[in-house]
Design an enzyme around this catalytic site. Structure first.
Site, PDB file in Angstrom:
ATOM      1  N   GLY A  16       0.785  -1.240   0.000  1.00 34.80           N
ATOM      2  CA  GLY A  16       0.000   0.000   0.000  1.00 34.80           C
ATOM      3  C   GLY A  16       0.813   1.285   0.000  1.00 34.80           C
ATOM      4  N   GLY A  18       2.768   2.711   2.291  1.00 33.17           N
ATOM      5  CA  GLY A  18       4.150   2.645   2.779  1.00 33.17           C
ATOM      6  C   GLY A  18       5.090   2.127   1.702  1.00 33.17           C
ATOM      7  CE1 TYR A 159      -7.788   2.577  10.138  1.00 35.18           C
ATOM      8  CE2 TYR A 159      -9.497   4.069   9.369  1.00 35.18           C
ATOM      9  CZ  TYR A 159      -8.208   3.582   9.286  1.00 35.18           C
ATOM     10  OH  TYR A 159      -7.333   4.107   8.356  1.00 35.18           O
TER      11      TYR A 159
HETATM   12  N1  LIG Z   1      -6.125   3.118   2.242  1.00 36.22           N
HETATM   13  C1  LIG Z   1      -6.794   4.164   2.725  1.00 36.22           C
HETATM   14  O1  LIG Z   1      -7.773   4.672   2.136  1.00 36.22           O
HETATM   15  C2  LIG Z   1      -6.369   4.801   4.016  1.00 36.22           C
HETATM   16  C3  LIG Z   1      -7.042   5.970   4.437  1.00 36.22           C
HETATM   17  C4  LIG Z   1      -6.641   6.585   5.622  1.00 36.22           C
HETATM   18  C5  LIG Z   1      -5.599   6.058   6.352  1.00 36.22           C
HETATM   19  N2  LIG Z   1      -4.965   4.911   5.940  1.00 36.22           N
HETATM   20  C6  LIG Z   1      -3.865   4.396   6.766  1.00 36.22           C
HETATM   21  O2  LIG Z   1      -2.728   4.215   5.940  1.00 36.22           O
HETATM   22  C7  LIG Z   1      -1.861   3.256   6.556  1.00 36.22           C
HETATM   23  C8  LIG Z   1      -1.378   2.271   5.501  1.00 36.22           C
HETATM   24  O3  LIG Z   1      -2.495   1.526   5.032  1.00 36.22           O
HETATM   25  P1  LIG Z   1      -2.671   1.071   3.514  1.00 36.22           P
HETATM   26  O4  LIG Z   1      -3.878   1.737   3.005  1.00 36.22           O
HETATM   27  O5  LIG Z   1      -1.393   1.192   2.790  1.00 36.22           O
HETATM   28  O6  LIG Z   1      -3.092  -0.463   3.744  1.00 36.22           O
HETATM   29  P2  LIG Z   1      -2.381  -1.861   3.378  1.00 36.22           P
HETATM   30  O7  LIG Z   1      -2.103  -1.948   1.933  1.00 36.22           O
HETATM   31  O8  LIG Z   1      -3.268  -2.877   4.012  1.00 36.22           O
HETATM   32  O9  LIG Z   1      -0.995  -1.795   4.165  1.00 36.22           O
HETATM   33  C9  LIG Z   1      -0.960  -1.900   5.575  1.00 36.22           C
HETATM   34  C10 LIG Z   1       0.453  -2.061   6.049  1.00 36.22           C
HETATM   35  O10 LIG Z   1       0.405  -2.216   7.488  1.00 36.22           O
HETATM   36  C11 LIG Z   1       1.003  -3.457   7.827  1.00 36.22           C
HETATM   37  N3  LIG Z   1       0.334  -4.136   8.933  1.00 36.22           N
HETATM   38  C12 LIG Z   1      -0.968  -4.503   9.018  1.00 36.22           C
HETATM   39  N4  LIG Z   1      -1.169  -5.211  10.148  1.00 36.22           N
HETATM   40  C13 LIG Z   1       0.035  -5.307  10.763  1.00 36.22           C
HETATM   41  C14 LIG Z   1       0.486  -5.930  11.944  1.00 36.22           C
HETATM   42  N5  LIG Z   1      -0.308  -6.662  12.729  1.00 36.22           N
HETATM   43  N6  LIG Z   1       1.791  -5.804  12.280  1.00 36.22           N
HETATM   44  C15 LIG Z   1       2.650  -5.104  11.507  1.00 36.22           C
HETATM   45  N7  LIG Z   1       2.286  -4.512  10.369  1.00 36.22           N
HETATM   46  C16 LIG Z   1       0.994  -4.610  10.008  1.00 36.22           C
HETATM   47  C17 LIG Z   1       0.910  -4.330   6.579  1.00 36.22           C
HETATM   48  O11 LIG Z   1       1.913  -5.331   6.655  1.00 36.22           O
HETATM   49  P3  LIG Z   1       1.840  -6.719   5.801  1.00 36.22           P
HETATM   50  O12 LIG Z   1       1.348  -6.322   4.428  1.00 36.22           O
HETATM   51  O13 LIG Z   1       3.279  -7.162   5.782  1.00 36.22           O
HETATM   52  O14 LIG Z   1       0.925  -7.618   6.502  1.00 36.22           O
HETATM   53  C18 LIG Z   1       1.118  -3.298   5.477  1.00 36.22           C
HETATM   54  O15 LIG Z   1       2.489  -3.049   5.279  1.00 36.22           O
HETATM   55  C19 LIG Z   1      -2.663   2.628   7.688  1.00 36.22           C
HETATM   56  O16 LIG Z   1      -2.256   3.195   8.914  1.00 36.22           O
HETATM   57  C20 LIG Z   1      -4.096   3.029   7.376  1.00 36.22           C
HETATM   58  O17 LIG Z   1      -4.872   3.113   8.531  1.00 36.22           O
HETATM   59  C21 LIG Z   1      -5.326   4.273   4.774  1.00 36.22           C
END
Ligand SMILES: NC(=O)c1ccc[n+]([C@@H]2O[C@H](COP(=O)([O-])OP(=O)(O)OC[C@H]3O[C@@H](n4cnc5c(N)ncnc54)[C@H](OP(=O)(O)O)[C@@H]3O)[C@@H](O)[C@H]2O)c1
Length: 278
Positions: A16, A18, A159
């Protein structure tokens, strides 16, 4: 910092937002240290970006402690710590540490990691960048007597409260440590088509993994927003202690984020849960 290599630590870097930010930051003048949970995914992004990497599952605080030790012993300085790992999960679910999973993964684990790296962060006059969400305003509303939402759990409320905790944490870091050179910020990355919400059912799963997915912004755009805060100088690109709804826009978030009593109490209770003192 002319000529000096900046060390950037990004959690949630295996997928995602990161991973997208890591790809964009890779290159000359940056030492990238990536943290993920999945060994395969994390290794793949690290190889692609020439980064070092570490693995830790944030549902296990012993793994967070080991992670801090590993980063602390391999990094003489840390210029940016991006607390980006997180997500929305079904539940309520108790982790092996006994805390609610959404609360632990999104808030308690990065709170502990930052605490354990504080010495290096202060010496480096670092920035701490927390990936929060507009969910804090839309779904949040913290009960200080039930920080983990055991009594009122829904995936979106837990959340929202956890992402509000990311903002309270950025403000608390600013209040305590900005005079000593540390800066902190929390931001919303946009509504991004990532792996987000794959571990829930219903509404959010349908948005992020159904036909509506095409209306979301790309991980590359979400990654650019994270990159803005990582690369931008505090005091110029963004102000320490603030929440931004996009790189250049100070948006409002939940009213509790502007209440110093909530900032202090949330911090104190998080410390108590972990048995730590900053
Ligand atoms: N996508 C959106 O619309 C959105 C909106 C607002 C905020 N956010 C925030 O953005 C951030 C990144 O999310 P994303 O959208 O990129 O989602 P994502 O694609 O699901 O990526 C999430 C990341 O967090 C890691 N993670 C999840 N559970 C974990 C655990 N138990 N221990 C360690 N690492 C863990 C995952 O690691 P693995 O893949 O290695 O499991 C992955 O690297 C999050 O904080 C999310 O709340 C996202």
């Amino acid at each position: 910092m002319m000529g000096a290599e900046r060390t950037i630590v990004i959690t949630g870097a295996s997928d995602g937002i990161g991973a997208a930010a890591a790809r964009q930051l890779a290159g000359a003048g940056v030492r990238l240290v990536l943290v993920g949970r999945s060994p395969q995914k994390t290794k793949a992004v690290a190889e692609e970006t020439g980064a070092e990497y570490h693995l830790a599952d944030f549902t296990r605080l012993d793994e967070v402690r080991l992670l801090a030790e590993a980063i602390g012993s391999s990094c003489e300085r840390i210029d940016v710590l991006a607390n980006n790992a997180g997500g929305m999960f079904s539940g309520p679910t108790a982790t092996p540490d006994g805390f609610e999973k959404t609360f632990q993964v999104n808030h308690l684990a990065p709170f502990l990691l930052t605490h354990l790296l504080l010495g290096t962060l202060l010496e480096s006059r670092a920035s701490v960048v927390n990936t929060s969400s507009i969910g804090a305003r839309l779904f949040g509303g913290i009960d200080l007597e039930d920080l983990e939402d055991w009594r009122s759990f829904t995936p979106s409320k837990a959340y929202g409260d956890a992402k509000l905790a990311n903002i309270l944490f950025a403000k608390g870091l600013h209040d305590r440590f900005h005079e000593r050179g540390l800066s902190s910020v929390a931001f919303h990355p946009g509504t991004v088509a990532t792996n987000f919400a794959s571990d829930t059912d219903g509404y959010f799963r349908r948005i992020y993994h159904g036909a509506l997915k095409r209306f979301l912004i790309s991980p590359e755009r979400g990654g650019r927003r994270l990159r803005y805060f990582i690369e931008g100088a505090p005091g110029e690109a963004w102000a320490s202690g603030e929440y931004r709804v996009s790189p250049r826009r100070r948006g409002r978030t939940h009213r509790q984020a502007y209440d110093p009593v909530v900032v202090r109490e949330h911090w104190r209770r998080s410390e108590e849960m972990l048995g730590i003192r900053w």
